[in-house]
Scaffold this active site. Structure first.
Site, short mmCIF file in Angstrom:
data_model
loop_
_atom_site.label_atom_id
_atom_site.label_comp_id
_atom_site.label_asym_id
_atom_site.label_seq_id
_atom_site.Cartn_x
_atom_site.Cartn_y
_atom_site.Cartn_z
N ASP A 67 0.82 -1.13 0.00
CA ASP A 67 -0.01 -0.05 -0.04
C ASP A 67 0.78 1.25 -0.13
O ASP A 67 2.03 1.09 0.06
CB ASP A 67 -1.10 -0.05 1.06
N ASN A 136 -8.11 -4.20 14.33
CA ASN A 136 -9.52 -4.23 13.93
C ASN A 136 -9.19 -5.30 12.79
O ASN A 136 -10.64 -5.66 11.94
CB ASN A 136 -10.05 -3.12 13.34
N HIS A 138 -7.46 -5.52 10.10
CA HIS A 138 -7.20 -4.92 8.53
C HIS A 138 -5.82 -5.68 8.16
O HIS A 138 -4.90 -5.98 9.05
CB HIS A 138 -7.19 -3.75 8.47
N GLU A 143 -9.93 -2.39 5.24
CA GLU A 143 -10.71 -2.15 6.48
C GLU A 143 -11.76 -3.10 6.68
O GLU A 143 -12.24 -3.67 5.61
CB GLU A 143 -11.07 -0.71 6.70
#
EC number: 3.5.99.6
Length: 250
Positions: A67, A136, A138, A143
């Site tokens: 990313d 979370n 990811h 996400e």
């Protein structure tokens, strides 16, 4: 899915580096999928050390990063281009043309996403993808709620992710709101996935990955369905997982 427990972050990083080094040695043109953040820094330090000791060469290695932030130039100290140069590329013999990261300042981000997928396929796909996991769930910047069918795309960053990354910036306000990330399907195409997890703050997420249901609300859960996943994690990260899950070898 293999889970290998290590004593601490240092031993996790060393074991991961040994596995990556073996992969580089075994293949004529290895393609590595790389990650950023604090977790893989130790891995990169060991790879640099191996290069300096003439144990490996990166001359035939190609890399694709997961990313990049949207809006940050590659020279920006908070860009992942800058991170990779600082923590790995500037210290080894990898040809510049073999280094690939998404362009966060591309005029047309949609075209950039499609082009990035094409470059991965033209390289023959990724042999080993290094991953971390967010609290979370990811992976990359995918996400909760991201489609398992997603390919490289632009994503709005979750507030918890921006807060977690704020430590790398002068303030939370400087953390970009968007990023380009390999999609979940893109990640799952890798022939092997190497997930690195360290610290008690990741224990809950790791337990959910191993024992929870496969759901788009917890993106990392898709790794349960991949045919070749190795998790290297330290004791602190594995505190909520019973010993019978662990493997003795890579």
């Amino acid at each position: 899915m293999k889970i290998i427990q290590t004593e601490n972050y240092q031993s996790m990083s060393k074991l991961a580096s040994q596995h990556v080094i073996n992969t580089i040695k075994q293949l004529n043109k290895p393609v590595l999928g790389l990650a950023t953040g604090s977790t893989p820094e130790g891995l990169y330090q060991h790879l640099i050390k191996a290069y300096r000791m003439h144990q490996i060469s990166f001359a035939n290695v190609s890399t694709f990063n997961l990313d990049e932030y949207v809006g940050l130039h590659k020279e920006d100290k908070n860009s992942y281009h800058y991170y990779m140069q600082k923590f790995l590329f500037n210290h080894v013999d990898i040809p510049y043309k073999n280094i690939h990261l998404p362009n966060g300042i591309a005029k047309d981000l949609s075209v950039e996403c499609t082009s990035y997928e094409d470059r991965i396929q033209q390289a023959g796909g990724i042999h080993i993808q290094v991953l971390g996991i967010g609290r979370n769930g990811h992976i990359g910047f995918n996400e909760p709620g991201t489609s398992f069918e997603s390919q490289t795309h632009v994503v709005d960053l979750d507030e918890s992710t921006r807060n977690a990354n704020a430590r790398f910036f002068d303030s939370i306000d400087e953390v970009p709101n968007q990023a380009i990330t390999m999609g979940i399907q893109s990640i799952m195409r890798a022939k092997e996935i190497l997930l690195l997890v360290s610290g008690s703050e990741k224990a809950e997420a790791l337990e959910k990955l191993v024992n929870g249901n496969v759901s788009e609300e917890f993106p990392a859960s898709i790794l349960q369905t991949h045919q070749n996943v190795k998790i290297i994690a330290d004791k602190a990260a594995l505190q909520d997982i019973s010993y019978h899950h662990f493997s003795e070898t890579m």
